[in-house]
Design a protein around this motif. Sequence first.
Motif, PDB file in Angstrom:
ATOM      1  N   UNK A 192      66.320  29.701 -45.716  1.00 62.99           N
ATOM      2  CA  UNK A 192      65.068  29.049 -45.320  1.00 62.99           C
ATOM      3  C   UNK A 192      63.931  29.426 -46.262  1.00 62.99           C
ATOM      4  N   UNK A 193      63.846  30.692 -46.624  1.00 54.93           N
ATOM      5  CA  UNK A 193      62.782  31.134 -47.529  1.00 54.93           C
ATOM      6  C   UNK A 193      62.919  30.474 -48.897  1.00 54.93           C
ATOM      7  N   UNK A 194      64.150  30.275 -49.351  1.00 51.56           N
ATOM      8  CA  UNK A 194      64.367  29.595 -50.632  1.00 51.56           C
ATOM      9  C   UNK A 194      63.893  28.149 -50.557  1.00 51.56           C
ATOM     10  N   UNK A 195      64.110  27.499 -49.421  1.00 52.01           N
ATOM     11  CA  UNK A 195      63.666  26.120 -49.229  1.00 52.01           C
ATOM     12  C   UNK A 195      62.133  26.044 -49.257  1.00 52.01           C
ATOM     13  N   UNK A 196      61.478  27.009 -48.636  1.00 51.44           N
ATOM     14  CA  UNK A 196      60.018  27.042 -48.641  1.00 51.44           C
ATOM     15  C   UNK A 196      59.486  27.306 -50.050  1.00 51.44           C
TER      16      UNK A 196
END
Length: 358
Positions: A192-196
């Motif tokens: 999720x953090x990579x997507x953000x």
Amino acid sequence: MSSTYGENLKLSIFGQSHGVAIGMTLDGIPAGLRVDVDELQSFLNRRAPGQSDWSTPRKEEDKPEFLAGVSNGSTTGAPIAAIIYNTNTRSGDYDNLKNCPRPGHADYTAQVKYGGFQDAAGGGHFSGRLTAPLCIAGGLCKQWLEEMGIRIGAHIVQIGSEYGNRFDCLNPQLDQVGKIFPTLTAETAEAFQAEISKARAQGDSVGGRIECAITGLPAGIGEPMFGGVESRIAQIVYGIPAVKNVGFGLSDSFATACGSESNDAFTSENGQVKTVTNRCGGILGGITNGMPVIFDVTIKPTPSISKPQQTINLQTGEITTIQVKGRHDPCIVPRAVPVVEAAAAVAIFDMILDMKRG
């Protein structure tokens, strides 16, 4: 009034994003309920800005100051009033918004409704900043519900095109949610953090979905028709800026399921009526059935992005381009998790008061 919620309790939220302070009043709360200020502050810190790489760099202490209704660590029975001072504002970033509304924001609709008298700085009363006083009220209600054995927890199940695990709908393990980033596993948090981070690097933003569970609720809470548990939770959850959808149990999957795939068979466990599955999300006919209440909330991408966007100059009628200034979250979903919990807590405590006063 649109800024007031509740049947038995009355929650009112006031203030603007860049005003002197924001705050809330909470009326109808019984006297003698414990108030743990440190626990409340820890809850507010989960929502506060400027604490991570995936949130706005605007830093606010978000320390509530109680003006009334709480004394010596307990409620007094009088209306509770609390404020949070705004200390880090840059209103100049919003000087042109009344004439050139930002796509995806309430700038245009507010201009139409209030004729230019609205406070446009930081989004004014439409800003996500107003979720801080909601978390004061919800944080208090969470404390009082936990003393009754009722717990509320939420986590992120989707960011953009990335999906994570859901709660066990029969036995949600609320303590498994990550403390720093609210997911059920560290691997999901990383994805999720990579997507953000990808959205931020592109000058864009991304949305997602939050799942919330409420455990310990007895059967029989709620009313049919317009007083149902779904209605009362959804009403306050839709007051959270950027919420675009609320679904219970199987949520969107009800549309494609057969009756045999959506019904929950009844059974008995230690003399209590239970269901073998929990596809209904703990609610039948607007009334709790004693199983965990499960619902999910869809959050749209943050509309404030640095990419140029088309808008219109309301004074001249000319089509123009706007590039949004200011400090904004590339994804507001992580900070919205405690806000969803807060909204659910206010709704459930209001319904608990139904039973106590009924």
